[in-house]
Write an enzyme that holds these catalytic residues in place. Structure first.
Site, PDB file in Angstrom:
ATOM      1  N   LYS A 181       1.342  -1.415   0.176  1.00 46.79           N
ATOM      2  CA  LYS A 181       0.225  -0.183  -0.177  1.00 46.79           C
ATOM      3  C   LYS A 181       1.195   1.287  -0.170  1.00 46.79           C
ATOM      4  O   LYS A 181       1.910   1.046   0.141  1.00 46.79           O
ATOM      5  CB  LYS A 181      -0.763  -0.186   0.952  1.00 46.79           C
ATOM      6  CG  LYS A 181      -2.452  -1.407   1.377  1.00 46.79           C
ATOM      7  CD  LYS A 181      -2.400  -1.109   0.085  1.00 46.79           C
ATOM      8  CE  LYS A 181      -3.805  -2.395   0.340  1.00 46.79           C
ATOM      9  NZ  LYS A 181      -3.787  -3.429   0.145  1.00 46.79           N
TER      10      LYS A 181
HETATM   11  C1  LIG Z   1      -9.686  -3.396  -1.791  1.00 42.61           C
HETATM   12  C2  LIG Z   1      -9.041  -4.059  -0.936  1.00 42.61           C
HETATM   13  N1  LIG Z   1     -10.175  -4.651   0.671  1.00 42.61           N
HETATM   14  C3  LIG Z   1      -9.502  -4.848   1.567  1.00 42.61           C
HETATM   15  C4  LIG Z   1      -7.751  -5.589   1.788  1.00 42.61           C
HETATM   16  C5  LIG Z   1      -7.623  -5.887   2.984  1.00 42.61           C
HETATM   17  O1  LIG Z   1      -7.143  -5.396   3.396  1.00 42.61           O
HETATM   18  P1  LIG Z   1      -5.038  -5.837   3.912  1.00 42.61           P
HETATM   19  O2  LIG Z   1      -4.622  -7.007   3.502  1.00 42.61           O
HETATM   20  O3  LIG Z   1      -4.341  -5.244   4.701  1.00 42.61           O
HETATM   21  O4  LIG Z   1      -6.195  -7.163   5.196  1.00 42.61           O
HETATM   22  C6  LIG Z   1      -7.467  -4.957   0.527  1.00 42.61           C
HETATM   23  C7  LIG Z   1      -5.670  -5.867   0.564  1.00 42.61           C
HETATM   24  O5  LIG Z   1      -5.068  -5.460  -0.575  1.00 42.61           O
HETATM   25  C8  LIG Z   1      -7.938  -4.510  -0.746  1.00 42.61           C
HETATM   26  O6  LIG Z   1      -6.915  -3.694  -1.834  1.00 42.61           O
END
Ligand SMILES: Cc1ncc(COP(=O)(O)O)c(C=O)c1O
Length: 370
Positions: A181
């Site tokens: 990110k």
């Molecule tokens: C659109 C979206 N939602 C949710 C997530 C979930 O985040 P995390 O990987 O921090 O759990 C991501 C992670 O890539 C994402 O791109």
């Protein structure tokens, strides 16, 4: 090999982590408190911040606190990272997919209204690749039908909508700090919200249901999970947050260079720039039939030129889990086309302009296969 993404870390981050490791307190503690305060400051508006061990946990906690469960339907775009839909299944609710726009890759607000039924409880718009969803029509619909809007801003820390930070509206908005990110805490996520009642439930869900009274006595009156962020991640986040606007400026400049250099071609769909875009990813669509190559052949040709690309994302409704809800090929043409044609080009603050030029030449040579 030029990767499609890489976190930007230097001695300041290494020192911050070392300090926590040497402090003897590694789990949730003072660094988490400081990071939550710094994030609240950065987001602005009248919101409270809570950090989590992932963006997924933050999203799940909101749905659970809101009481979304069996029999409820939640609207979500058919093209996103699968976590956007998995959190709905986790609560026992039913995902209702809606197609996305081909250029913005965001949920098509004009199609959301048709997906609303008497069982609909929530809408989860996803700010895809750092581009803000046009939220006004979504909030209008939500108001008419009394629905929760949970913004999945996992990819959109630092994105602005109508000149304000995403997350500053007071409605629940979740971010991710996964290493790919725009800023990272290794794994991690955050929730921005202005709703004390929901927040109290979320605090319980985040940490074993534990409630402390003013004397420090604890009680557990409802289930809670284990979703807290450790201080090591928060210390990293504090340093990264200071640099976030600089990172995002660099991303914008690199994205603009891509847009200037990539040609207009009938086998190529480019993303477009808008005010406030934080350019988490630069995803193009290539019409493989017109080019006369399949995607694996293209990936191989790019690999031979030491360029790694991503494929964000396959359409969610075509995964086996979601086919069980009756979804099939042909349901959401844009999501499916994106799933087949997308390539995520390298984009991260440590890239040089020359790297962008090299990737653009490689894409032009793929197009010249025609
Ligand atoms: C659109 C979206 N939602 C949710 C997530 C979930 O985040 P995390 O990987 O921090 O759990 C991501 C992670 O890539 C994402 O791109």
């Amino acid at each position: 090999m030029l990767p499609f993404t890489r976190p930007t870390l230097d001695d300041e981050e290494f020192a911050a982590i070392k300090e926590v490791l040497q402090s003897g307190w590694l789990a949730t503690g003072p660094k988490v408190a400081a990071f939550e305060a710094a994030l609240a400051d950065y987001i602005g508006g009248d919101v409270q911040l809570r950090v989590f061990n992932s963006g997924t946990s933050a999203l799940e906690a909101v749905l659970l606190a809101y009481g979304i469960g069996p029999g409820d339907e939640v609207i979500v775009p058919a093209m996103s990272f699968v976590a956007s839909a998995n959190i709905i299944v986790r609560c026992g609710a039913t995902p209702k997919f809606v197609d996305v726009d081909l250029v913005s890759r965001n949920i098509d607000a004009t199609k959301v209204a048709a997906a609303i039924t008497p069982n609909t409880k929530a809408i989860i718009p996803v700010h895809f690749a750092g581009r803000a969803v046009d939220m006004d029509p979504i909030y209008q619909l939500a108001k008419q039908h009394n629905l929760l809007v949970l913004e999945d801003a996992a990819q959109a820390i630092g994105t602005q909508y109508q000149g304000r930070q995403i997350g500053s509206s007071g409605n629940p908005v979740c971010f991710s700090f996964h290493p790919n990110k725009n800023m990272t805490t290794i794994e991690g996520g955050a929730l921005a919200i202005n709703d004390p009642i929901l927040l109290k439930k979320i605090d319980g869900i985040r940490f074993h249901g534990i409630e402390k009274d003013e004397q420090g006595d604890i009680d557990v009156s409802a289930w809670g999970g284990k979703m807290n962020m450790p201080d090591v991640g928060a210390a990293l986040g504090l340093v990264q947050l200071k640099k976030l606007d600089g990172f995002n400026q660099k991303r914008r400049a690199l994205a603009q260079r891509y847009l200037q250099q990539l040609p207009t071609h009938d086998a190529l769909v480019l993303p477009t720039d808008v005010e406030g875009h934080s350019w988490h990813m630069f995803c193009i669509l290539l019409d493989w039939k017109k080019i006369g190559l399949n995607r694996n052949q293209a990936l191989e040709l790019l690999k031979q030129q030491s360029i790694a690309v991503g494929t964000h994302y396959p359409a969610i409704h075509l995964f086996s889990l979601y086919r069980q809800y009756g979804y099939k090929s042909g349901d959401f043409p844009h999501a499916e086309r994106i799933g087949e044609q997308t390539l995520t080009l390298p984009l991260f603050p440590g890239m040089k302009e020359g790297d962008v030029d090299r990737v653009c030449s490689a894409i032009v040579s793929l197009l010249n296969q025609v």
